[in-house]
Design a protein around this motif. Structure first.
Motif, PDB file in Angstrom:
ATOM      1  N   GLN A 147       0.829  -1.200   0.000  1.00 48.10           N
ATOM      2  CA  GLN A 147       0.000   0.000   0.000  1.00 48.10           C
ATOM      3  C   GLN A 147       0.868   1.258   0.000  1.00 48.10           C
ATOM      4  O   GLN A 147       1.824   1.369   0.768  1.00 48.10           O
ATOM      5  CB  GLN A 147      -0.910   0.004   1.222  1.00 48.10           C
ATOM      6  N   GLY A 148       0.531   2.190  -0.876  1.00 50.27           N
ATOM      7  CA  GLY A 148       1.269   3.435  -0.956  1.00 50.27           C
ATOM      8  C   GLY A 148       1.042   4.305   0.266  1.00 50.27           C
ATOM      9  O   GLY A 148      -0.020   4.265   0.902  1.00 50.27           O
ATOM     10  N   THR A 149       2.037   5.088   0.593  1.00 49.82           N
ATOM     11  CA  THR A 149       1.960   6.022   1.709  1.00 49.82           C
ATOM     12  C   THR A 149       2.464   7.391   1.239  1.00 49.82           C
ATOM     13  O   THR A 149       3.007   7.512   0.134  1.00 49.82           O
ATOM     14  CB  THR A 149       2.846   5.563   2.889  1.00 49.82           C
ATOM     15  N   ILE A 150       2.298   8.390   2.078  1.00 53.88           N
ATOM     16  CA  ILE A 150       2.918   9.686   1.821  1.00 53.88           C
ATOM     17  C   ILE A 150       4.090   9.821   2.783  1.00 53.88           C
ATOM     18  O   ILE A 150       3.910   9.819   4.011  1.00 53.88           O
ATOM     19  CB  ILE A 150       1.930  10.854   2.024  1.00 53.88           C
ATOM     20  N   GLN A 151       5.283   9.898   2.246  1.00 50.88           N
ATOM     21  CA  GLN A 151       6.496  10.053   3.054  1.00 50.88           C
ATOM     22  C   GLN A 151       6.998  11.474   2.815  1.00 50.88           C
ATOM     23  O   GLN A 151       7.290  11.841   1.679  1.00 50.88           O
ATOM     24  CB  GLN A 151       7.526   9.001   2.645  1.00 50.88           C
ATOM     25  N   SER A 152       7.066  12.258   3.882  1.00 57.89           N
ATOM     26  CA  SER A 152       7.256  13.703   3.702  1.00 57.89           C
ATOM     27  C   SER A 152       8.156  14.308   4.769  1.00 57.89           C
ATOM     28  O   SER A 152       8.507  13.664   5.764  1.00 57.89           O
ATOM     29  CB  SER A 152       5.895  14.402   3.730  1.00 57.89           C
ATOM     30  N   ASN A 153       8.469  15.568   4.553  1.00 64.82           N
ATOM     31  CA  ASN A 153       9.221  16.345   5.535  1.00 64.82           C
ATOM     32  C   ASN A 153       8.327  17.377   6.214  1.00 64.82           C
ATOM     33  O   ASN A 153       8.818  18.353   6.787  1.00 64.82           O
ATOM     34  CB  ASN A 153      10.426  17.017   4.864  1.00 64.82           C
ATOM     35  N   PHE A 154       7.012  17.164   6.125  1.00 64.80           N
ATOM     36  CA  PHE A 154       6.044  18.023   6.810  1.00 64.80           C
ATOM     37  C   PHE A 154       4.906  17.146   7.323  1.00 64.80           C
ATOM     38  O   PHE A 154       4.574  16.115   6.729  1.00 64.80           O
ATOM     39  CB  PHE A 154       5.504  19.111   5.869  1.00 64.80           C
ATOM     40  N   ILE A 205       7.085  12.229  -1.048  1.00 70.26           N
ATOM     41  CA  ILE A 205       6.898  11.235  -2.106  1.00 70.26           C
ATOM     42  C   ILE A 205       5.671  10.395  -1.819  1.00 70.26           C
ATOM     43  O   ILE A 205       5.255  10.233  -0.677  1.00 70.26           O
ATOM     44  CB  ILE A 205       8.122  10.284  -2.215  1.00 70.26           C
ATOM     45  N   PHE A 206       5.082   9.846  -2.866  1.00 70.74           N
ATOM     46  CA  PHE A 206       4.118   8.764  -2.750  1.00 70.74           C
ATOM     47  C   PHE A 206       4.915   7.475  -2.951  1.00 70.74           C
ATOM     48  O   PHE A 206       5.507   7.276  -4.019  1.00 70.74           O
ATOM     49  CB  PHE A 206       3.040   8.862  -3.839  1.00 70.74           C
ATOM     50  N   MET A 207       4.936   6.601  -1.945  1.00 72.92           N
ATOM     51  CA  MET A 207       5.744   5.392  -2.062  1.00 72.92           C
ATOM     52  C   MET A 207       5.361   4.396  -0.963  1.00 72.92           C
ATOM     53  O   MET A 207       4.915   4.812   0.110  1.00 72.92           O
ATOM     54  CB  MET A 207       7.234   5.735  -1.977  1.00 72.92           C
ATOM     55  N   PRO A 208       5.532   3.106  -1.199  1.00 70.50           N
ATOM     56  CA  PRO A 208       5.252   2.122  -0.152  1.00 70.50           C
ATOM     57  C   PRO A 208       6.329   2.103   0.929  1.00 70.50           C
ATOM     58  O   PRO A 208       7.414   2.672   0.763  1.00 70.50           O
ATOM     59  CB  PRO A 208       5.213   0.795  -0.920  1.00 70.50           C
ATOM     60  N   MET A 209       6.043   1.417   2.027  1.00 71.11           N
ATOM     61  CA  MET A 209       6.933   1.418   3.186  1.00 71.11           C
ATOM     62  C   MET A 209       8.274   0.750   2.917  1.00 71.11           C
ATOM     63  O   MET A 209       9.279   1.102   3.543  1.00 71.11           O
ATOM     64  CB  MET A 209       6.247   0.701   4.362  1.00 71.11           C
ATOM     65  N   ALA A 210       8.323  -0.222   2.013  1.00 62.05           N
ATOM     66  CA  ALA A 210       9.570  -0.966   1.789  1.00 62.05           C
ATOM     67  C   ALA A 210      10.738  -0.052   1.477  1.00 62.05           C
ATOM     68  O   ALA A 210      11.886  -0.324   1.865  1.00 62.05           O
ATOM     69  CB  ALA A 210       9.377  -1.978   0.657  1.00 62.05           C
ATOM     70  N   TYR A 223       8.167  12.240   8.275  1.00 61.33           N
ATOM     71  CA  TYR A 223       6.796  11.828   8.561  1.00 61.33           C
ATOM     72  C   TYR A 223       6.302  10.828   7.511  1.00 61.33           C
ATOM     73  O   TYR A 223       6.659  10.929   6.339  1.00 61.33           O
ATOM     74  CB  TYR A 223       5.847  13.042   8.563  1.00 61.33           C
ATOM     75  N   ILE A 224       5.473   9.887   7.957  1.00 60.61           N
ATOM     76  CA  ILE A 224       4.816   8.947   7.049  1.00 60.61           C
ATOM     77  C   ILE A 224       3.329   8.943   7.380  1.00 60.61           C
ATOM     78  O   ILE A 224       2.942   8.832   8.552  1.00 60.61           O
ATOM     79  CB  ILE A 224       5.369   7.520   7.188  1.00 60.61           C
ATOM     80  N   THR A 225       2.499   9.086   6.356  1.00 60.93           N
ATOM     81  CA  THR A 225       1.048   9.067   6.528  1.00 60.93           C
ATOM     82  C   THR A 225       0.497   7.817   5.858  1.00 60.93           C
ATOM     83  O   THR A 225       0.718   7.594   4.666  1.00 60.93           O
ATOM     84  CB  THR A 225       0.404  10.319   5.915  1.00 60.93           C
ATOM     85  N   ILE A 226      -0.204   6.985   6.633  1.00 64.80           N
ATOM     86  CA  ILE A 226      -0.750   5.716   6.139  1.00 64.80           C
ATOM     87  C   ILE A 226      -2.271   5.740   6.276  1.00 64.80           C
ATOM     88  O   ILE A 226      -2.799   5.943   7.376  1.00 64.80           O
ATOM     89  CB  ILE A 226      -0.189   4.519   6.933  1.00 64.80           C
ATOM     90  N   PHE A 227      -2.973   5.509   5.175  1.00 67.55           N
ATOM     91  CA  PHE A 227      -4.437   5.508   5.212  1.00 67.55           C
ATOM     92  C   PHE A 227      -4.959   4.105   5.532  1.00 67.55           C
ATOM     93  O   PHE A 227      -4.356   3.099   5.114  1.00 67.55           O
ATOM     94  CB  PHE A 227      -4.986   5.985   3.869  1.00 67.55           C
ATOM     95  N   PRO A 228      -6.073   4.008   6.271  1.00 65.53           N
ATOM     96  CA  PRO A 228      -6.521   2.722   6.825  1.00 65.53           C
ATOM     97  C   PRO A 228      -6.789   1.632   5.789  1.00 65.53           C
ATOM     98  O   PRO A 228      -6.432   0.480   6.006  1.00 65.53           O
ATOM     99  CB  PRO A 228      -7.787   3.084   7.611  1.00 65.53           C
ATOM    100  N   GLU A 229      -7.421   1.965   4.669  1.00 64.06           N
ATOM    101  CA  GLU A 229      -7.733   0.944   3.665  1.00 64.06           C
ATOM    102  C   GLU A 229      -6.786   0.990   2.467  1.00 64.06           C
ATOM    103  O   GLU A 229      -6.996   0.300   1.477  1.00 64.06           O
ATOM    104  CB  GLU A 229      -9.187   1.102   3.188  1.00 64.06           C
ATOM    105  N   GLY A 230      -5.760   1.784   2.563  1.00 64.01           N
ATOM    106  CA  GLY A 230      -4.780   1.839   1.484  1.00 64.01           C
ATOM    107  C   GLY A 230      -4.979   3.018   0.565  1.00 64.01           C
ATOM    108  O   GLY A 230      -6.067   3.245   0.034  1.00 64.01           O
ATOM    109  N   MET A 231      -3.923   3.788   0.371  1.00 64.69           N
ATOM    110  CA  MET A 231      -3.987   4.971  -0.475  1.00 64.69           C
ATOM    111  C   MET A 231      -4.002   4.591  -1.950  1.00 64.69           C
ATOM    112  O   MET A 231      -4.766   5.137  -2.741  1.00 64.69           O
ATOM    113  CB  MET A 231      -2.775   5.844  -0.160  1.00 64.69           C
ATOM    114  N   TYR A 232      -3.153   3.653  -2.333  1.00 66.77           N
ATOM    115  CA  TYR A 232      -3.096   3.138  -3.706  1.00 66.77           C
ATOM    116  C   TYR A 232      -2.124   1.974  -3.697  1.00 66.77           C
ATOM    117  O   TYR A 232      -1.403   1.739  -2.715  1.00 66.77           O
ATOM    118  CB  TYR A 232      -2.603   4.215  -4.693  1.00 66.77           C
ATOM    119  N   MET A 233      -2.094   1.232  -4.790  1.00 69.07           N
ATOM    120  CA  MET A 233      -1.058   0.219  -4.982  1.00 69.07           C
ATOM    121  C   MET A 233      -0.412   0.483  -6.334  1.00 69.07           C
ATOM    122  O   MET A 233      -0.960   1.217  -7.158  1.00 69.07           O
ATOM    123  CB  MET A 233      -1.626  -1.195  -4.899  1.00 69.07           C
TER     124      MET A 233
END
Length: 343
Positions: A147-154, A205-210, A223-233
């Motif tokens: 599942q994609g996440t938002i990995q950011s500096n804010f 970035i939009f990217m998975p946790m790996a 910071y990492i933002t993870i949505f409950p049902e998945g942002m995208y794959m």
């Protein structure tokens, strides 16, 4: 006199010659890869498949990984042209060509990479193969990243926090999400993410946790933002040059395909899922703040509103492929959400 000792020595010598001849006559299958050696795709997936291929062909075909061949979007063309024999790539890097596999990228699937990869392969094989999107290539497998996440500096507490931010996107569904989120999209391959974050070229970035581990992004994100049902794959295919396959015996062609398909897709998805777990650990170790958004939070409600109707847009976008896209999407979701790993 020819002693037992001499006979044994002669036997060893003959065996060595035979082994050498078999090894020398083995066909080399060159696989081009664009991710670093530390990524599970190169550390687990291709080496495991290489072992399967060698065993299935009784040593007649041996797999060799080749690095540094350029942008991942070129892998399709390099294999078509016979520069390398096989590779893998992300469909979103080639807009408009591989629209059907992006079925799995729709937000909210709510499963890990293994279940999604198996579902994608089965749906591709049943519904999409006939559309011939991969003309000039033979598909070995399909897989997704986690599942994609938002990995950011804010920090992100509302979608409003994203407006105007420079975010690296990889194409496919990510492009649509970036437009809806009103970010400034920056197109770049995953391998450039570390450098761009480090230099402040992008805010996130939009990217998975790996990739927190495999690309060392835990060093350059806060910071990492993870949505409950998945942002995208993200959807990928693994493919081989048909002329290379035709150069082999029928026996070896069948052997290679017997260790590909769903078996390879499942393994690739499982490896990525394992990588997501490793990325989570790396992020925690480097004190990256992880926000696993709760379903009742404002950010989750905003996101669910934002993605409403995106699956219908995908269905409409593939109307020219002449496949039953609606049935395929329903089946993919059913397979993925009811998938259980075989023991």
């Amino acid at each position: 006199m020819f002693s037992i000792k001499n006979m044994a020595a002669a036997g060893v010598a003959i065996a060595a010659l035979v082994t050498s001849a078999v090894s020398h006559s083995a066909t080399e299958l060159r696989v081009g890869t664009w991710l670093p050696p530390t990524d599970n795709q190169n550390a687990i997936v291709w080496p495991t498949w290489a072992k399967w291929v060698e065993e299935a062909t009784e040593g007649r075909v041996k797999v060799k990984l080749e690095y540094g061949l350029g942008h991942p979007k070129t892998m399709f063309q390099l294999v078509e042209d016979g520069v390398i024999d096989a590779s893998f790539s992300y469909h979103g890097y080639v807009p408009g060509r591989f629209k059907l596999p992006q079925i799995v990228e729709q937000p909210g699937l709510g499963v890990g990479a293994e279940a999604a990869s198996v579902a994608l392969w089965r749906v591709y094989d049943k519904y999409f193969r006939v559309a011939n999107e991969f003309e000039g290539l033979e598909v070995l497998g399909m897989f997704t990243h986690g599942q994609g996440t938002i990995q950011s500096n804010f920090r992100i507490t509302s979608l409003a926090d994203l407006e105007g931010k420079k975010i690296r996107v990889g194409g496919g569904i990510q492009t649509e999400l970036s437009e809806k989120m009103k970010v400034t999209p920056v197109a770049a391959p995953a391998t450039k993410a570390y450098e761009m974050l480090q230099q402040g070229v992008i805010d996130g970035i939009f990217m998975p946790m790996a990739q927190q581990k495999s690309l060392r992004l835990s060093e350059v994100t806060k910071y990492i933002t993870i949505f409950p049902e998945g942002m995208y794959m993200g959807s990928f295919s693994m493919f081989i040059n048909p002329d290379f396959l035709d150069s082999l015996s029928e026996r070896d062609r069948q052997a290679i395909m017997s260790v590909s398909g769903e078996k390879l897709s499942r393994m690739a998805g499982a490896a990525w899922e394992e990588g997501d777990g490793e990325g989570f650990i790396a992020a925690k170790a480097d004190k990256v703040e992880i926000n696993e958004v709760g379903a009742a939070q404002l950010l989750s409600r905003q996101f669910n509103t934002l993605i409403t109707g995106m699956d219908k847009l995908w269905i409409d976008s593939v109307a020219d492929r002449k496949v039953d896209a609606e049935a395929a999407l329903a089946e993919l979701r059913n397979i993925a959400r009811n998938y259980h790993r075989a023991k």
